[in-house]
Design an enzyme around this catalytic site. Structure first.
Site, mmCIF file in Angstrom:
data_model
loop_
_atom_site.group_PDB
_atom_site.id
_atom_site.type_symbol
_atom_site.label_atom_id
_atom_site.label_comp_id
_atom_site.label_asym_id
_atom_site.label_seq_id
_atom_site.Cartn_x
_atom_site.Cartn_y
_atom_site.Cartn_z
ATOM 1 N N HIS A 150 -10.283 -6.145 10.932
ATOM 2 C CA HIS A 150 -10.947 -6.093 9.626
ATOM 3 C C HIS A 150 -12.346 -5.485 9.697
ATOM 4 O O HIS A 150 -13.171 -5.749 8.831
ATOM 5 C CB HIS A 150 -11.059 -7.497 9.022
ATOM 6 C CG HIS A 150 -9.758 -8.113 8.632
ATOM 7 N ND1 HIS A 150 -8.854 -8.592 9.553
ATOM 8 C CD2 HIS A 150 -9.182 -8.301 7.416
ATOM 9 C CE1 HIS A 150 -7.791 -9.074 8.924
ATOM 10 N NE2 HIS A 150 -7.968 -8.903 7.624
ATOM 11 N N GLU A 152 0.807 -1.223 0.000
ATOM 12 C CA GLU A 152 0.000 0.000 0.000
ATOM 13 C C GLU A 152 0.839 1.272 0.000
ATOM 14 O O GLU A 152 0.490 2.261 -0.643
ATOM 15 C CB GLU A 152 -0.959 0.012 1.201
ATOM 16 C CG GLU A 152 -2.148 -0.942 1.072
ATOM 17 C CD GLU A 152 -1.814 -2.391 1.420
ATOM 18 O OE1 GLU A 152 -0.652 -2.677 1.763
ATOM 19 O OE2 GLU A 152 -2.725 -3.235 1.335
#
Lengths: 292, 337
Positions: free
Chosen positions: A142, A73
């Site tokens: 998550h 990322e």
């Protein structure tokens, strides 16, 4: 940036879309209109985005415009910053918003600050898309929404659609905006086959492009007693609660709420701007100043 | 083979950069002696000077055009000068003035000059991903522009650097990574913090060329950079250049360098890439008078820039609230109802 909501037209106004279809609809249209717009993220090509954020894009565009990138990322969100500073309009996706931790420097030190730190010598017209939220037992790494984290970064605009109509209009506005915009979509609202959405987010969506101004909340339900400012999934939960309360209320005055398509990065003070203070018994006002 | 005119231009960039750092050092210390107060004087804040790094910037940037992108780290002056950043406005920025490159909001670690596609990041190695993005933009537009990311050897263990190598490699992007190895990550010598002999070896792991330039010899840098930038421009992907330079000053102004052996400081001073290039120029038939002329003109240019910067106005405090966005959001107008 559109300052006012543009006329969506009437073409196709009776078609109902899921939020993910509406989001992809806007991306497709922006990519057709402007070759400088491209999408990159993990599993956005053949898979179509784990949460359907790019489903079908590869049928319309080649792999140079819809790009799978390394699970890296920092590299690709930073590359989006560099491409945006070079004048392109990249859309970069962080699959789960919880993953922002691995690339936070590019998000808050580069993407959000370069405009200010350069005295507007450069600007960063990119969109960072990211899936938020839980409700499906994915635990703490998550499931977060992190709206507040992004909203507190000076220089960042943040949008959170809660319906398909919002999803399309906000995406058009985000891509066309000359500042960095974080576009946070709730997984539970997307209409993914394996994660059924509640009834609310699937709405009629006009075929033509339209923009929703960034920084303004939407009133989802009129009322006179209570103001509720919320966003994402909880717009639908609050609407459901309001219906329930209205049905069971013994008092003549109905319990009601104002429901927001909130853009928290701008902290647009939706309740203050929109509330009828004479009749509101309680106002929940999000942070009152733009993120700066 | 490098021509004498190119060498002369590189020499000019290098003496300008060296002169610049020396004059800035003097200006910086105004108001900071005898007691050192980092917020005092005409240049408040940190100042990382690059004396001893000149060869890498001059040798690399000699191959670049305005449309090529350069990202620099927190020690950016010599790179900015070699890339052709406006010296007056850059100096005004370092002095925190309104007419600076960034209206005084960036300061010396955060210089942005879009006219020559120059940008900085003060965060270690974090200028690498945006350089990859600039290269990605050139690639998508079918332009032959390249991007160069400069960083120090202390930055090579950062994920941002290694991830950028991978992304540039897998997408075959026109990027050159230039590591300026001055042996010291502030106070930490490289062998203490990384177990690879030279950064150039890191390139092997990404299947890209990694070139070590062992001495801060401007001509050797020029030649290695020519190959690397040519390869990028021709669509043949990224290269990692690892250039030995020498840190002639502290990490930042005020750094006592007590950690640094004296002979190491002496060694850094003996390896003077500017002297070395002057010698090369003499061999190419450039006489001492001509070299002195170049130096005089660089001194004048630097003196003029600093004088101009000192005369520039301080920013209006109200301007602190501007430039958060280029496109002010609706809500920031204060509402319309």
């Amino acid at each position: 940036m559109a300052k006012t909501e543009s006329d969506p037209g009437t073409a196709g106004a009776d078609r109902e879309l899921t939020m993910s279809r509406a989001m992809v609809d806007a991306i497709t249209s922006e990519m057709h209109a402007d070759e400088e717009v491209f999408y990159m993220g993990e599993d956005v090509q053949d898979y179509g985005g784990i949460f359907d954020s790019t489903q079908g894009l590869l049928k319309e565009f080649d792999r140079d415009r819809v790009m799978d990138v390394p699970i890296s990322e920092t590299a690709y969100v930073g590359a989006a910053v560099g491409a945006a500073q070079a004048g392109m309009r990249p859309i970069a996706e962080i699959m789960f918003t919880d993953f922002v931790g691995v690339c936070l420097d590019q998000v808050y030190n580069q993407m959000a600050k370069n405009t200010y730190m350069s005295g507007s010598a450069v600007n960063v017209p990119m969109v960072l898309t990211t899936a938020v939220g839980g409700t499906y037992n994915d635990a703490a790494q998550h499931s977060q929404t992190l709206y507040g984290l992004f909203a507190h970064l000076p220089g960042m605009k943040v949008v959170v659609p809660s319906t398909a109509y919002d999803a399309k209009g906000l995406m058009h506005a985000a891509v066309r905006d000359d500042d960095p915009v974080v576009y946070m979509f709730h997984k539970r609202l997307m209409g993914i086959g394996w994660m059924p959405a509640p009834e609310g987010p699937k709405t009629p969506v006009p075929e033509d492009d339209y923009t929703i101004p960034i920084g303004e909340a939407d009133v989802k339900r009129e009322g006179s007693d209570v103001t509720v400012a919320t966003l994402g999934l909880h717009v639908h939960r609050a609407l459901e609660a309001a219906e329930e309360l209205a049905a069971t209320s013994t008092s003549r005055s109905s319990t009601s709420g104002r429901w927001s398509r909130w853009t928290p990065g701008l902290s647009s003070t939706p309740s203050r701007r929109r509330a009828d203070s004479s009749s509101s018994t309680r106002t929940t006002s999000p942070t009152a100043s733009p993120a700066r | 083979m490098v021509g004498v005119n190119t060498l002369r231009e590189m020499y000019e960039q290098m003496v300008t950069a060296r002169e610049y750092e020396q004059r800035l050092q003097e200006a910086y210390l105004e108001g900071k002696e005898p007691a050192f107060d980092i917020s005092a004087g005409p240049i408040p804040g940190e100042l990382h000077l690059a004396a001893g790094h000149e060869a890498s910037a001059a040798g690399v940037c000699a191959h670049l055009r305005d449309e090529d992108t350069v990202t620099a780290p927190h020690r950016p002056h010599h790179i900015a000068i070699a890339k052709g950043v406006d010296l007056d406005r850059m100096t005004a920025e370092i002095f925190g003035r309104e007419t600076g490159l960034c209206k005084g909001k960036g300061g010396h670690m955060h210089l942005f000059d879009p006219d020559v596609n120059f940008a900085c990041s003060g965060i270690i190695a974090q200028g690498c991903p945006p350089a990859v993005g600039a290269a990605m933009a050139a690639d998508k537009r079918n332009e032959d522009a390249v991007a160069v990311a400069f960083l120090g050897e202390g930055a090579v263990d950062q994920g941002a650097f290694l991830e950028s190598l991978n992304l540039a490699a897998v997408q075959n992007l026109p990027v050159v990574f230039v590591v300026e190895d001055n042996d010291w990550a502030i106070s930490m010598p490289q062998p203490r913090i990384t177990d690879v002999k030279t950064t150039a070896q890191r390139a092997d792991g990404f299947d890209m060329p990694g070139i070590r330039v062992d001495h801060d010899d401007a001509i050797a840098v020029y030649e290695a950079a020519g190959d690397a930038i040519g390869r990028a421009r021709d669509g043949n992907g990224p290269t990692l250049l690892d250039v030995q330079v020498h840190r002639r000053m502290g990490h930042f102004m005020g750094d006592p360098q007590t950690y640094r052996p004296e002979d190491d400081q002496e060694r850094a001073k003996r390896h003077d890439s500017i002297e070395r290039l002057a010698e090369d120029l003499r061999e190419h038939g450039v006489d001492d008078d001509e070299l002195a002329e170049v130096r005089d003109s660089a001194e004048q240019r630097v003196a003029d820039a600093i004088e101009w910067a000192r005369e520039q106005p301080e920013p209006d405090p109200a301007a602190a609230h501007e430039d958060v966005f280029v496109d002010e959001p609706t809500a920031a107008s204060g509402g319309d109802d």
